[in-house]
Design a protein around this motif. Structure first.
Motif, PDB file in Angstrom:
ATOM      1  N   VAL A 120       0.839  -1.206   0.000  1.00 31.00           N
ATOM      2  CA  VAL A 120       0.000   0.000   0.000  1.00 31.00           C
ATOM      3  C   VAL A 120       0.870   1.250   0.000  1.00 31.00           C
ATOM      4  CG1 VAL A 120      -1.664   1.322   1.347  1.00 31.00           C
ATOM      5  CG2 VAL A 120      -1.956  -1.139   1.103  1.00 31.00           C
ATOM      6  N   ALA A 121       1.944   1.259   0.796  1.00 33.97           N
ATOM      7  CA  ALA A 121       2.836   2.419   0.844  1.00 33.97           C
ATOM      8  C   ALA A 121       3.493   2.665  -0.510  1.00 33.97           C
ATOM      9  CB  ALA A 121       3.902   2.211   1.923  1.00 33.97           C
TER      10      ALA A 121
ATOM     11  N   VAL B  67       2.270   1.788  -3.514  1.00 31.87           N
ATOM     12  CA  VAL B  67       1.252   2.282  -4.447  1.00 31.87           C
ATOM     13  C   VAL B  67       0.977   3.757  -4.214  1.00 31.87           C
ATOM     14  CG1 VAL B  67      -1.172   2.090  -5.103  1.00 31.87           C
ATOM     15  CG2 VAL B  67       0.197   0.024  -4.807  1.00 31.87           C
ATOM     16  N   VAL B  68       0.831   4.151  -2.943  1.00 28.28           N
ATOM     17  CA  VAL B  68       0.570   5.558  -2.629  1.00 28.28           C
ATOM     18  C   VAL B  68       1.758   6.426  -3.048  1.00 28.28           C
ATOM     19  CG1 VAL B  68       0.188   7.196  -0.743  1.00 28.28           C
ATOM     20  CG2 VAL B  68      -1.013   5.008  -0.755  1.00 28.28           C
ATOM     21  N   GLY B  69       2.972   5.943  -2.788  1.00 28.96           N
ATOM     22  CA  GLY B  69       4.152   6.701  -3.188  1.00 28.96           C
ATOM     23  C   GLY B  69       4.235   6.892  -4.689  1.00 28.96           C
ATOM     24  N   ILE B  70       3.974   5.821  -5.457  1.00 30.19           N
ATOM     25  CA  ILE B  70       3.993   5.926  -6.921  1.00 30.19           C
ATOM     26  C   ILE B  70       2.929   6.904  -7.405  1.00 30.19           C
ATOM     27  CG2 ILE B  70       3.541   4.644  -9.045  1.00 30.19           C
ATOM     28  CD1 ILE B  70       4.815   2.212  -7.734  1.00 30.19           C
ATOM     29  N   PHE B  71       1.770   6.875  -6.763  1.00 34.72           N
ATOM     30  CA  PHE B  71       0.677   7.775  -7.156  1.00 34.72           C
ATOM     31  C   PHE B  71       1.085   9.239  -6.983  1.00 34.72           C
ATOM     32  CE2 PHE B  71      -3.129  10.204  -5.917  1.00 34.72           C
ATOM     33  CZ  PHE B  71      -3.878  10.059  -7.083  1.00 34.72           C
ATOM     34  N   TYR B  72       1.680   9.563  -5.829  1.00 31.07           N
ATOM     35  CA  TYR B  72       2.068  10.957  -5.584  1.00 31.07           C
ATOM     36  C   TYR B  72       3.214  11.388  -6.495  1.00 31.07           C
ATOM     37  CZ  TYR B  72      -0.936  11.696  -1.555  1.00 31.07           C
ATOM     38  OH  TYR B  72      -2.019  11.880  -0.744  1.00 31.07           O
ATOM     39  N   VAL B  73       4.164  10.501  -6.737  1.00 32.83           N
ATOM     40  CA  VAL B  73       5.255  10.835  -7.661  1.00 32.83           C
ATOM     41  C   VAL B  73       4.702  11.070  -9.065  1.00 32.83           C
ATOM     42  CG1 VAL B  73       7.315   9.926  -8.796  1.00 32.83           C
ATOM     43  CG2 VAL B  73       7.029   9.648  -6.330  1.00 32.83           C
ATOM     44  N   ALA B  74       3.738  10.240  -9.487  1.00 36.80           N
ATOM     45  CA  ALA B  74       3.129  10.406 -10.810  1.00 36.80           C
ATOM     46  C   ALA B  74       2.407  11.748 -10.914  1.00 36.80           C
ATOM     47  CB  ALA B  74       2.161   9.257 -11.083  1.00 36.80           C
TER      48      ALA B  74
END
Length: 452
Positions: free
Chosen positions: A190-191, A193-200
């Protein structure tokens, strides 16, 4: 070039009529909203107390922190929402007064007739204040903006609340039912996925990236995914919230909007920080936070007098956290003990005492009777009571419901023969099968002062 209206002339006229008559609805809605918001804190306190008692007495980590954060966040949002509706109510009421004043004096303010003023002062006042009718229109627009922002904040509150609920359910439902290693992998996933989302989000919002064909496609895909997630979380309110947001976006310059948003977010989180500290102190008797002392500790039950552990000190309508006796100072040679039975304790007891399967030949009523007898036997074996250094041989715990909240638990009256005049200790613990030492639930200090 401003967009052309898609309404027919008769529809435009109807919209103008609705716009000119919206002020009375604003006053009514603001008044009702303020009244409703004032009723919500009691309901919120009751729900949070029930959740904290049943699920969170010994919960550590994020699972124990999320409910407190959600509670403080919602209380902060309700306070800000109340201020927004109150500001709209006052501004709109003042606007009504000015409209009435303009009806009495249609020509507005005559600065050249102002008494006790020189022509220079009259001109300066005219330049500074302007005509009354223009100020009325300006105030009307500000009232509409405040009212729209208040409802936008309602949408924001609902979104934040749902995010907290989803996170809390995830921790309370998923975590207890998966092995520790699997749970650790889930948290890492989960961490990531959330990190990739914010970087994107950061990368794809760069101008050079958005202008490239690949970046444009990825940005469009990210936007559609975000919209889909928002639609699911906001349960049909995303479209309505977007109209308000996009209207502000398209009329306010970007720099001004960024400064305003940053100011309001800073003010919100300052208010949230203050509210969270206040709530933690109010809801947890042992919370010290900024009021700590060097030689003061609340971590050891036997050295801390908790008012919630005594019937004569606990406020009416408040849950018993773990266990309670009649008073901190007793005159009788007995202890009236109540042990709370929250859901979180039920999870432990379910593991250490598997329920037997009764024969199908028994009636439903007889099965219930056998369940009650078996449950009483199990809890009297599992619960260990100790007064000073002596273990109580037969606890004789009975099912009971305590107080106005009808809190479920077990009750007994202990008549220990080893009470000493002065300080005594009562310990409540659980005997786990196959475990050498018992798990302490609470230790309650009390003073025995017998009748002369």
């Amino acid at each position: 070039m401003p967009p052309q209206s898609s309404l027919e002339p008769d529809e435009q006229e109807k919209l103008r009529e609705l716009t000119t008559q919206s002020w009375n609805l604003e006053l009514a809605i603001s008044g009702v909203a303020m009244f409703a918001i004032l009723q919500l804190p009691d309901l919120l306190d009751s729900a949070f107390s029930s959740l904290r008692y049943n699920f969170l007495p010994n919960t550590k980590g994020i699972a124990g922190l999320l409910p407190s954060l959600a509670y403080s966040m919602i209380r902060t949002a309700l306070n800000i929402l109340f201020v927004a509706f109150l500001a709209n109510f006052i501004m709109r009421a003042f606007w009504v007064g000015l409209v009435g004043l303009l009806a009495v004096f249609p020509s507005g303010i005559h600065y050249d007739r102002m008494p006790f003023s020189t022509p220079e002062i009259q001109q300066r006042m005219s330049d500074d204040f302007g005509p009354l009718d223009r100020y009325i229109l300006w105030l009307d627009k500000r009232c509409n903006i405040v009212f729209a922002l208040a409802f936008q904040f309602v949408f924001f509150l609902i979104l934040i609340g749902l995010l907290y609920v989803v996170s809390l359910v995830f921790y309370l439902v998923v975590q207890p039912n998966v092995p520790a290693a699997v749970w650790q992998n889930i948290k890492i996933g989960v961490a990531v996925v959330v990190g990739i989302f914010y970087v994107a989000i950061i990368v794809l919002n760069l101008k050079k990236v958005k202008e490239s064909p690949t970046g444009a496609r990825l940005y469009f895909l990210l936007t559609k995914t975000t919209q889909l997630v928002m639609k699911v979380l906001m349960m049909g309110m995303y479209r309505h919230s977007s109209y308000v947001t996009n209207t502000f976006y398209s009329h306010i310059p970007q720099k001004r909007f960024t400064r305003t948003a940053a100011f309001f977010m800073l003010a919100f989180f300052v208010a949230f920080f203050i509210e969270s500290i206040t709530d933690a102190t109010r809801n947890d008797r042992r919370a010290t936070l900024f009021n700590s002392r060097k030689l003061y500790s609340v971590s050891v039950d036997s050295l801390f007098v908790d008012p919630g552990a005594y019937d004569n000190q606990r406020p009416e309508g408040e849950y018993i956290d773990v266990a309670s006796i009649q008073a901190d100072v007793i005159r009788e040679p007995y202890l009236r003990l109540f042990i709370a039975y929250p859901k979180v304790l039920d999870t432990l007891l379910t593991r250490v005492a598997p329920k037997p399967v009764w024969p199908d030949s028994l009636s439903r009523q007889e099965k219930r009777r056998q369940d009650a007898i078996w449950g009483s036997q199990q809890i009297n074996k599992l619960i260990r009571l100790t007064v000073n250094d002596s273990i109580v041989g037969r606890p004789d715990l009975f099912f009971a419901q305590s107080g106005t909240l009808q809190q479920r638990g077990w009750q007994t009256v202990l008549v220990p023969g080893n009470l000493i005049t002065g300080r005594n200790l009562l310990q409540v613990a659980i005997n786990r099968p196959g475990q050498a030492t018992a798990d302490e639930l609470i230790t309650i200090p009390f003073w025995y002062v017998p009748e002369p």
